[in-house]
Structures are given as C-alpha cells and as structure tokens.
Design an enzyme around this catalytic site. Structure first.
Site, PDB file in Angstrom:
ATOM      1  N   TYR A 157       0.847  -1.203   0.000  1.00 21.39           N
ATOM      2  CA  TYR A 157       0.000   0.000   0.000  1.00 21.39           C
ATOM      3  C   TYR A 157       0.879   1.248   0.000  1.00 21.39           C
ATOM      4  O   TYR A 157       1.727   1.444   0.879  1.00 21.39           O
ATOM      5  CB  TYR A 157      -0.891  -0.023   1.229  1.00 21.39           C
ATOM      6  CG  TYR A 157      -2.085   0.901   1.161  1.00 21.39           C
ATOM      7  CD1 TYR A 157      -3.321   0.419   0.748  1.00 21.39           C
ATOM      8  CD2 TYR A 157      -2.003   2.231   1.532  1.00 21.39           C
ATOM      9  CE1 TYR A 157      -4.436   1.242   0.702  1.00 21.39           C
ATOM     10  CE2 TYR A 157      -3.113   3.068   1.497  1.00 21.39           C
ATOM     11  CZ  TYR A 157      -4.323   2.574   1.075  1.00 21.39           C
ATOM     12  OH  TYR A 157      -5.424   3.395   1.037  1.00 21.39           O
ATOM     13  N   TYR A 187      -5.732   5.287  -7.191  1.00 22.90           N
ATOM     14  CA  TYR A 187      -5.970   5.212  -5.755  1.00 22.90           C
ATOM     15  C   TYR A 187      -7.357   4.635  -5.546  1.00 22.90           C
ATOM     16  O   TYR A 187      -8.361   5.329  -5.648  1.00 22.90           O
ATOM     17  CB  TYR A 187      -5.865   6.611  -5.138  1.00 22.90           C
ATOM     18  CG  TYR A 187      -6.201   6.659  -3.663  1.00 22.90           C
ATOM     19  CD1 TYR A 187      -5.434   5.972  -2.732  1.00 22.90           C
ATOM     20  CD2 TYR A 187      -7.271   7.422  -3.195  1.00 22.90           C
ATOM     21  CE1 TYR A 187      -5.725   6.030  -1.379  1.00 22.90           C
ATOM     22  CE2 TYR A 187      -7.570   7.490  -1.848  1.00 22.90           C
ATOM     23  CZ  TYR A 187      -6.798   6.791  -0.942  1.00 22.90           C
ATOM     24  OH  TYR A 187      -7.093   6.846   0.389  1.00 22.90           O
TER      25      TYR A 187
END
Length: 388
Positions: free
Chosen positions: A297, A341
């Site tokens: 991430y 995203y």
C-alpha cells in the site's frame, strides 16, 4: 498480547474473479453505477452470474450499501454482508471476511467491492473539513489545532523521524516513486501510463509537507474494483486459475490511532503492519524469501519503506537501498502512485493477475504474492498463492 499460533483459514478460499471500471479523474456517473460495473466485470471474469452471489463485503466509507448494490446488480438473497472500518486499512480485510464466510459455510460466493468518486467528489487528500464529535475523533483533537489537518501532514511527522533516525535525506523516498511510475508507464489501465519519472524528477517536485514532495503522495481517483471469493473446491470448476488465500490477517498496534499515533515510543516503524506480518508468516509458514511479488500500500512513499522493514525483507533503515536494488518486484501495476488510488483494492487485483500470469509487468511465474492494505491505521494483509 501478540498472537503466537497460526489460524485455520489459510487454503480454504480463493479469489476467482477480478473486475474494475476505468480509472479517471471524473467518472461522470454515480458511485453506485461504478460499483455495479465493477461487480458485473468481476463476476464475468469468474464465469459466474449475479444469482450465484450470496455475500457482499465493502468498506465503512463506501456510499453503496450492500443491499443497494445487490438490487442494482441483479443479485438475489444475501446470507452474508459485512463492512470493514479504517479506510484503506480495510482492503485486504474485505477478502479475509469473505474467506471466513466461505470457509464457515455462511456464504458460497462473496463479492468484495470498493467504489468512489474520490477525485471529482469527496477528496480524502483535502483532510479534515469538519467532524462530528466522537470518541474516535478525540485523537485528532490533539493535532488539528496545530495545523496537522491532512493525511500528508500526519505522515510527514513519522517520515521526518524516520529520516533523522537513519541519517537519510528525502531523496530516499524517491526510489519507491520511480519504481511505481516505471511499472505504471507500461500499464494501459494506469492513469500515468506512458509517464515514467526519474529520481531527478522526484527531487524537483514541489514540497507538500516536508519531507514529502508531490511525487511522494498518491493520486486521487474515480473508479471501482471488485473481487469474487469462493471455496477452493468450487474454484476448480471455474475458468480462471484461482488465487488461493494462503493467509489473511488484520492488525492494530499498541497506542493505535488513525494516522496520528505520535505518542508511541518509536515513530520509525508501523507496529500495526508488524502484527499483520507476524500472523501472515505464522499461518502461511512462509518467509520473506518465499515472496515473489509484493504489492504494498503506497498512499505515501515513506510507509512503503517501513512496510518492507516490518515484513523483514531488509534491515531497519535499509529499505531505500533494497528498493533501489530492484531485487523484489514491487507494485507491478504502478501502485496507487501510478495506476489508481482505489483504497488498495486494485493492488489485490494485481496480485491475482501475477499468479494468473496476465500482468502487463509479469514477474516470471510467481508462486506467492504479498498484498498489504492502508498503513498508519488499523490494517490488513494477504498472502495469495497458486493451488498446489
């Protein structure tokens, strides 16, 4: 207390379908429409129909209730529905909850989804505009009055300490940005397709909150991603090779807050991800040497470095050199810095593609992929593998 034994979930469920919308800065349609498109795409990829689905899992932040998505997507009765909290930290946990439902017989086919107009609608990067009083929000009250209003400012505190502790400069973060954008440049689905960057580009990008530059911060995206989870046994009859959920874990550290855990003894690591790492290694029986591809991430580059260290891929303070050496394929879709995203859900899809052999940046024939969810918050992770 830290868990010291493996759990029994590993190997009992698999991801059998992935589907997404295009990734854009202005989708031109509702978040519900995005969710349904992604769900239908994932089911088509799995060779399943809406009527096969009896479970749905999403994020607490998602504006699309499970029953509304079910109705709009043509899904019938649900025997399982669930939501996971803490923003991007929920990504891998949605798959964990789906696997739990499948393994215990609560549902047969569970779809995990996340959809938002995060660029054209609510922009998380804008930070805290207003907030209703709550116990959860109390921690922010110690930081907001002093100007720490945005995710970038919260991460900058830990990033500055990391650099100081290990004698590094902000250039250390550039290796993550360059790696992600190199992969994104070869990915037609990525927003930054055809647009690689150099370390010089990173160093020349403007400050957002020192020591974070513009190219240390992920983009903002409109779009949706969905994943289909079912049993390993059923997966054998479906058209795509299954990505077996070898291990799944959630983690929250001591003195955990949401992005503002500044009162811990040490700000140079991510204790919540250390909890996840320990459980993934215990349950899978694997070590860092067994991981062929890592999808970490990357809402901010410093936390990618810290994750590599928490998982034991390198020594503390050595992650920048580790990334620069390019010994571990990292964020081969371009990450959230380069592709989109989507609160980490697109990263899980990339881990599945790597196991299928269909990634645009295919890393050989990987046997095991590691995926992580949002950092700085209670988080989650997955180890996915090939069957057998």
């Amino acid at each position: 207390m830290t868990r010291h034994r493996p759990d029994a979930l590993g190997g009992r469920a698999a991801i059998v379908g992935i589907g997404a919308t295009e990734f854009s800065k202005d989708s031109g349609r509702s978040e519900l429409k995005l969710a349904v498109e992604a769900v239908h795409a994932a089911l088509a990829d799995a060779g399943l129909a809406p009527d096969d689905v009896d479970g749905l899992v999403t994020f607490t932040m998602d504006t699309n209730p499970e029953i509304t998505v079910a109705q709009a997507a043509g899904i019938g009765e649900l025997t399982y529905f669930s939501r996971v909290h803490y923003g991007g930290g929920a990504a891998c946990a949605t798959v964990q909850q789906a696997a739990l439902a499948v393994a215990t017989g609560l549902a047969d086919v569970v779809v995990c989804y996340r959809a938002f107009n995060e660029r054209s609608g609510r922009r998380f990067g804008a930070g805290v505009q207003q907030r209703e009083p709550s116990a959860e929000g109390t921690a922010l009250g110690w930081n907001l009055p002093f100007g720490l209003l945005t995710p970038a400012s919260w991460v900058a505190m830990a990033a500055q300490r990391y650099l100081h502790a290990y004698g590094l400069t902000p250039d250390a973060f550039g290796h993550v940005a360059v790696t992600d954008r190199r992969h994104a440049a070869r990915n037609p689905a990525a927003y930054f397709h055809g647009k690689p960057i150099t370390l010089a580009d990173h160093a020349a990008s403007r400050w957002i909150v020192e020591p974070l530059r513009l190219l240390d911060c992920c983009q903002e995206t409109d779009g949706a991603q969905a994943l289909v989870v079912t049993s390993v046994e059923r997966a054998r009859d479906l058209p795509r090779p299954p990505a077996v959920i070898t291990a799944a874990a959630q983690g929250a550290g001591r003195a955990q807050e949401q992005m503002t855990s500044f009162y811990r003894d040490d700000l140079t690591g991510l204790p919540e991800m250390n909890v996840v790492a320990g459980q993934l290694w215990r349950t899978s029986g694997l070590t860092p040497a067994d991981i062929d591809v890592a999808i970490l991430y990357d809402h901010f580059t410093p936390f990618v470095l810290m994750q590599l260290e928490e998982f034991g891929f390198c020594d503390r303070g050595g992650a920048a050199d580790f990334v620069a050496a390019d010994t571990l394929p990292l964020n081969t879709h371009g990450g959230q810095l380069g592709e989109a995203y989507l609160h980490g859900m697109n990263g899980i899809a990339e881990a599945v593609r790597q196991l299928r052999g269909t990634s645009v940046n295919q890393a050989g024939t990987p046997a095991h992929t590691l995926v992580t969810a949002g950092t700085g918050v209670p988080t989650s992770g997955l180890v996915l593998g090939r069957e057998g």
